[in-house]
Design a protein around this motif. Structure first.
Motif, PDB file in Angstrom:
ATOM      1  N   GLY A 118       0.825  -1.192   0.000  1.00  0.00           N
ATOM      2  CA  GLY A 118       0.000   0.000   0.000  1.00  0.00           C
ATOM      3  C   GLY A 118       0.859   1.241   0.000  1.00  0.00           C
ATOM      4  N   ALA A 119       0.363   2.321   0.583  1.00  0.00           N
ATOM      5  CA  ALA A 119       1.079   3.594   0.592  1.00  0.00           C
ATOM      6  C   ALA A 119       2.413   3.507   1.304  1.00  0.00           C
ATOM      7  CB  ALA A 119       0.207   4.675   1.244  1.00  0.00           C
ATOM      8  N   GLU A 120       2.537   2.614   2.295  1.00  0.00           N
ATOM      9  CA  GLU A 120       3.783   2.450   3.048  1.00  0.00           C
ATOM     10  C   GLU A 120       4.735   1.452   2.401  1.00  0.00           C
ATOM     11  OE1 GLU A 120       4.662   4.230   5.904  1.00  0.00           O
ATOM     12  OE2 GLU A 120       2.948   5.388   5.154  1.00  0.00           O
ATOM     13  N   GLY A 121       4.390   0.939   1.222  1.00  0.00           N
ATOM     14  CA  GLY A 121       5.202  -0.099   0.609  1.00  0.00           C
ATOM     15  C   GLY A 121       4.907  -1.439   1.271  1.00  0.00           C
ATOM     16  N   PRO A 122       5.691  -2.479   0.984  1.00  0.00           N
ATOM     17  CA  PRO A 122       5.436  -3.789   1.587  1.00  0.00           C
ATOM     18  C   PRO A 122       5.668  -3.772   3.096  1.00  0.00           C
ATOM     19  CG  PRO A 122       6.877  -3.958  -0.335  1.00  0.00           C
ATOM     20  CD  PRO A 122       6.799  -2.512   0.014  1.00  0.00           C
ATOM     21  N   VAL A 123       4.675  -4.228   3.841  1.00  0.00           N
ATOM     22  CA  VAL A 123       4.765  -4.368   5.292  1.00  0.00           C
ATOM     23  C   VAL A 123       4.558  -5.840   5.610  1.00  0.00           C
ATOM     24  CG1 VAL A 123       3.786  -3.711   7.526  1.00  0.00           C
ATOM     25  CG2 VAL A 123       3.907  -2.033   5.664  1.00  0.00           C
ATOM     26  N   HIS A 124       5.436  -6.390   6.464  1.00  0.00           N
ATOM     27  CA  HIS A 124       5.420  -7.829   6.743  1.00  0.00           C
ATOM     28  C   HIS A 124       4.979  -8.097   8.178  1.00  0.00           C
ATOM     29  CE1 HIS A 124       7.765  -7.980   3.037  1.00  0.00           C
ATOM     30  NE2 HIS A 124       8.576  -7.078   3.579  1.00  0.00           N
ATOM     31  N   LEU A 125       4.117  -9.098   8.344  1.00  0.00           N
ATOM     32  CA  LEU A 125       3.656  -9.522   9.664  1.00  0.00           C
ATOM     33  C   LEU A 125       3.837 -11.021   9.792  1.00  0.00           C
ATOM     34  CD1 LEU A 125       2.061  -9.070  12.358  1.00  0.00           C
ATOM     35  CD2 LEU A 125      -0.015  -9.558  11.032  1.00  0.00           C
ATOM     36  N   ASP A 126       4.458 -11.456  10.896  1.00  0.00           N
ATOM     37  CA  ASP A 126       4.606 -12.875  11.192  1.00  0.00           C
ATOM     38  C   ASP A 126       4.284 -13.098  12.656  1.00  0.00           C
ATOM     39  OD1 ASP A 126       5.851 -14.153   8.663  1.00  0.00           O
ATOM     40  OD2 ASP A 126       7.087 -12.372   8.996  1.00  0.00           O
ATOM     41  N   ILE A 137      -0.334 -16.209  21.894  1.00  0.00           N
ATOM     42  CA  ILE A 137       0.636 -15.705  20.916  1.00  0.00           C
ATOM     43  C   ILE A 137       1.949 -15.529  21.658  1.00  0.00           C
ATOM     44  CG2 ILE A 137       1.269 -13.766  19.425  1.00  0.00           C
ATOM     45  CD1 ILE A 137      -1.661 -13.285  18.890  1.00  0.00           C
ATOM     46  N   VAL A 138       2.991 -16.192  21.185  1.00  0.00           N
ATOM     47  CA  VAL A 138       4.279 -16.131  21.890  1.00  0.00           C
ATOM     48  C   VAL A 138       5.311 -15.305  21.132  1.00  0.00           C
ATOM     49  CG1 VAL A 138       3.922 -18.299  23.110  1.00  0.00           C
ATOM     50  CG2 VAL A 138       4.985 -18.333  20.834  1.00  0.00           C
ATOM     51  N   GLY A 139       4.985 -14.853  19.935  1.00  0.00           N
ATOM     52  CA  GLY A 139       5.913 -14.015  19.190  1.00  0.00           C
ATOM     53  C   GLY A 139       5.224 -13.353  18.017  1.00  0.00           C
ATOM     54  N   GLU A 140       5.548 -12.095  17.782  1.00  0.00           N
ATOM     55  CA  GLU A 140       4.960 -11.337  16.673  1.00  0.00           C
ATOM     56  C   GLU A 140       6.002 -10.351  16.163  1.00  0.00           C
ATOM     57  OE1 GLU A 140       1.313  -8.111  15.933  1.00  0.00           O
ATOM     58  OE2 GLU A 140       1.318  -9.409  17.701  1.00  0.00           O
ATOM     59  N   ARG A 141       6.058 -10.204  14.849  1.00  0.00           N
ATOM     60  CA  ARG A 141       7.003  -9.261  14.259  1.00  0.00           C
ATOM     61  C   ARG A 141       6.333  -8.512  13.120  1.00  0.00           C
ATOM     62  NH1 ARG A 141      12.264 -11.917  12.194  1.00  0.00           N
ATOM     63  NH2 ARG A 141      12.715 -11.984  14.432  1.00  0.00           N
ATOM     64  N   LEU A 142       6.378  -7.187  13.199  1.00  0.00           N
ATOM     65  CA  LEU A 142       5.902  -6.306  12.134  1.00  0.00           C
ATOM     66  C   LEU A 142       7.109  -5.546  11.618  1.00  0.00           C
ATOM     67  CD1 LEU A 142       3.250  -5.123  10.745  1.00  0.00           C
ATOM     68  CD2 LEU A 142       3.511  -3.221  12.359  1.00  0.00           C
ATOM     69  N   SER A 143       7.343  -5.603  10.315  1.00  0.00           N
ATOM     70  CA  SER A 143       8.543  -4.967   9.767  1.00  0.00           C
ATOM     71  C   SER A 143       8.255  -4.360   8.403  1.00  0.00           C
ATOM     72  CB  SER A 143       9.691  -5.983   9.656  1.00  0.00           C
ATOM     73  OG  SER A 143       9.334  -7.035   8.771  1.00  0.00           O
ATOM     74  N   ALA A 144       9.088  -3.394   8.035  1.00  0.00           N
ATOM     75  CA  ALA A 144       9.004  -2.732   6.729  1.00  0.00           C
ATOM     76  C   ALA A 144      10.342  -2.102   6.418  1.00  0.00           C
ATOM     77  CB  ALA A 144       7.901  -1.672   6.725  1.00  0.00           C
ATOM     78  N   VAL A 147      13.292  -2.696   8.651  1.00  0.00           N
ATOM     79  CA  VAL A 147      13.249  -2.201  10.033  1.00  0.00           C
ATOM     80  C   VAL A 147      12.161  -2.950  10.788  1.00  0.00           C
ATOM     81  CG1 VAL A 147      12.857  -0.203  11.527  1.00  0.00           C
ATOM     82  CG2 VAL A 147      14.052   0.074   9.327  1.00  0.00           C
ATOM     83  N   VAL A 148      12.513  -3.496  11.951  1.00  0.00           N
ATOM     84  CA  VAL A 148      11.524  -4.150  12.801  1.00  0.00           C
ATOM     85  C   VAL A 148      10.745  -3.068  13.546  1.00  0.00           C
ATOM     86  CG1 VAL A 148      11.149  -5.721  14.734  1.00  0.00           C
ATOM     87  CG2 VAL A 148      12.929  -6.223  13.056  1.00  0.00           C
ATOM     88  N   LEU A 149       9.464  -2.949  13.238  1.00  0.00           N
ATOM     89  CA  LEU A 149       8.642  -1.901  13.821  1.00  0.00           C
ATOM     90  C   LEU A 149       7.983  -2.339  15.130  1.00  0.00           C
ATOM     91  CD1 LEU A 149       6.920  -0.709  10.525  1.00  0.00           C
ATOM     92  CD2 LEU A 149       8.993   0.191  11.613  1.00  0.00           C
ATOM     93  N   LEU A 150       7.680  -3.619  15.238  1.00  0.00           N
ATOM     94  CA  LEU A 150       7.119  -4.192  16.461  1.00  0.00           C
ATOM     95  C   LEU A 150       7.624  -5.612  16.601  1.00  0.00           C
ATOM     96  CD1 LEU A 150       5.045  -4.362  18.876  1.00  0.00           C
ATOM     97  CD2 LEU A 150       3.425  -5.272  17.185  1.00  0.00           C
ATOM     98  N   GLU A 151       8.029  -5.963  17.799  1.00  0.00           N
ATOM     99  CA  GLU A 151       8.454  -7.338  18.068  1.00  0.00           C
ATOM    100  C   GLU A 151       8.010  -7.710  19.471  1.00  0.00           C
ATOM    101  OE1 GLU A 151      12.167 -10.134  16.848  1.00  0.00           O
ATOM    102  OE2 GLU A 151      12.629  -8.119  17.603  1.00  0.00           O
ATOM    103  N   THR A 152       7.386  -8.876  19.599  1.00  0.00           N
ATOM    104  CA  THR A 152       6.962  -9.347  20.904  1.00  0.00           C
ATOM    105  C   THR A 152       7.552 -10.716  21.169  1.00  0.00           C
ATOM    106  OG1 THR A 152       4.950 -10.536  20.241  1.00  0.00           O
ATOM    107  CG2 THR A 152       4.772  -8.139  20.544  1.00  0.00           C
ATOM    108  N   ALA A 153       7.697 -11.044  22.439  1.00  0.00           N
ATOM    109  CA  ALA A 153       8.233 -12.351  22.837  1.00  0.00           C
ATOM    110  C   ALA A 153       7.695 -12.700  24.223  1.00  0.00           C
ATOM    111  CB  ALA A 153       9.760 -12.335  22.850  1.00  0.00           C
TER     112      ALA A 153
END
Length: 398
Positions: A118-126, A137-144, A147-153
């Motif tokens: 979209g407007a921000e380009g490719p954004v990845h969620l795992d 949920i034991v782990g989450e990663r949002l990146s673009a 750059v890792v924008l959000l990471e949980t553990a």
């Protein structure tokens, strides 16, 4: 269990046969839409990455994982809409790969993800989900842009939270705080991120793009046995099983003459006999029934149509109407021009004759070209779809 990098190839996917139509240069498309589905370890899929076009057909025999892929997409959409993990995965153990071993703590789980453009380009969620011994949920990663924008553990198994860190790029490079372990962290970011720095604004924009792309999904499986009886007048929003078809037809005929006319044109190809109009008729008991106007003063009750005609009618209606008429979780804070609805159609060609399925696919491709409606379907054979412009085919193997 941490979120691991995801490969885009899998032994379950014939990668050479995953054909995506060539890109035609034009103005940049800023509408949020999912362009890849990743099933790192989910049911029968491992290390699988599926490119998604405006119209994508998953093809393969029974047991190849077509329905599983669509279910994973739907699950991501529900999580993005704020649904709790237990509601999205009522039987989480069924999502764990069959031969997955427990770790030293007796834990097993699965991993899924996607890319939204979209407007921000490719954004990845795992995300990594623990199914046993308890669902979380034991782990989450949002990146673009690398750059890792959000990471949980998961740091403390005794607490029902995960430790989250999101990009700040201010006086501190990241902000850390606990988040619940039964919700998608990306969907919670607008409640937690102030948006005071460029980094925070980037996080919010990327999260919004991902959430908007995932929430705009409509799983559709028309059930002819539910479409024949008259239905009470209601909200006029089509349900996934299309059982309230007559109520929706009553609404669109009066509110949108252009879409109704397009639906009639489609029915002239997919229904037996002449079709002059499609009308909804109120009955004395307060219910509504649908009828085909044959143009010679005679009307055929929709209840008399065959299963294939009813499924064709329902799917054509879905593709032509869009989110304003469908029962979907609309992100109201985003203008219509920046939203793209994705229709999930398991058994896309079920009960359809060759003419109906070809015409329906052409209709899906035409709507996909306009950018407002995308379609992700599952079929057992796609030889009939060969050569249809705008259609991507992904072959799965058991």
């Amino acid at each position: 269990m941490a979120v691991l990098p995801v490969s885009t190839q899998s032994s379950a996917v014939d990668v050479a046969a995953a054909t995506v139509p060539p890109h035609v240069p034009g103005p940049p498309d800023v509408r949020a839409r999912v362009t890849e589905l990743r099933l790192s370890a989910f049911a029968g899929h491992r290390r699988a990455g599926f490119p998604l076009g405006a119209v994508t057909l998953f093809v393969g025999p029974s047991g190849a994982g077509k329905s599983t892929a669509l279910a994973a997409y739907e699950a991501l959409g529900r999580l993005a809409g704020g649904a709790p993990l237990a509601a999205v995965f009522p039987d989480p153990v069924a999502c764990v790969p069959e031969r997955a071993r427990r770790d030293v703590g007796g834990r097993r789980g699965f991993r899924i993800g996607c890319t939204a453009d979209g407007a921000e380009g490719p954004v990845h969620l795992d995300i990594a989900v623990q199914a046993e011994p308890e669902l979380r949920i034991v782990g989450e990663r949002l990146s673009a842009d690398g750059v890792v924008l959000l990471e949980t553990a998961l740091r403390d198994p005794g607490r029902r939270t995960v430790q989250a860190a999101w990009h700040t790029a201010g006086s501190a490079p990241v902000t850390r705080a606990p988040l619940p372990d039964d919700r998608l962290g990306t969907a919670l970011l607008p409640l937690r991120v102030a948006g005071k720095t460029d980094g925070q604004r980037h996080v919010l924009a990327a999260a919004e793009q991902m959430v908007v792309a995932l929430r705009s999904v409509f799983p559709c499986d028309p059930r002819p046995e539910r479409m024949r009886a008259p239905v009470p007048a209601g909200s006029g929003r089509l349900l996934p099983g299309c059982g309230n078809l007559a109520d929706v037809l009553w609404r669109i005929r009066s509110e949108c003459g252009r879409r109704h006319a397009q639906l009639i044109e489609a029915l002239r190809v997919g229904c037996a006999g002449p079709v002059a109009d499609l009308v909804a008729e109120p009955l004395p008991d307060g219910t509504v029934r649908a009828l085909l106007d044959r143009g010679d003063g005679f009307r055929t009750a929709v209840a008399r149509l065959g299963d294939g005609e009813l499924r064709y009618l329902a799917l054509a209606l879905v593709l032509l109407t869009g989110p304003g008429v469908l029962d979907v979780d609309e992100p109201g804070e985003v203008p219509d021009a920046l939203r793209t609805l994705t229709v999930l159609a398991d058994g896309f060609d079920r009960a359809l004759d060759p003419c109906q399925r070809r015409e329906l696919l052409r209709l899906a491709a035409r709507m996909g070209e306009r950018g407002h409606v995308r379609c992700l379907g599952a079929v057992s054979d796609a030889s009939w779809a060969a050569g249809t412009d705008g259609v991507a085919v992904v072959h799965l193997k058991p």
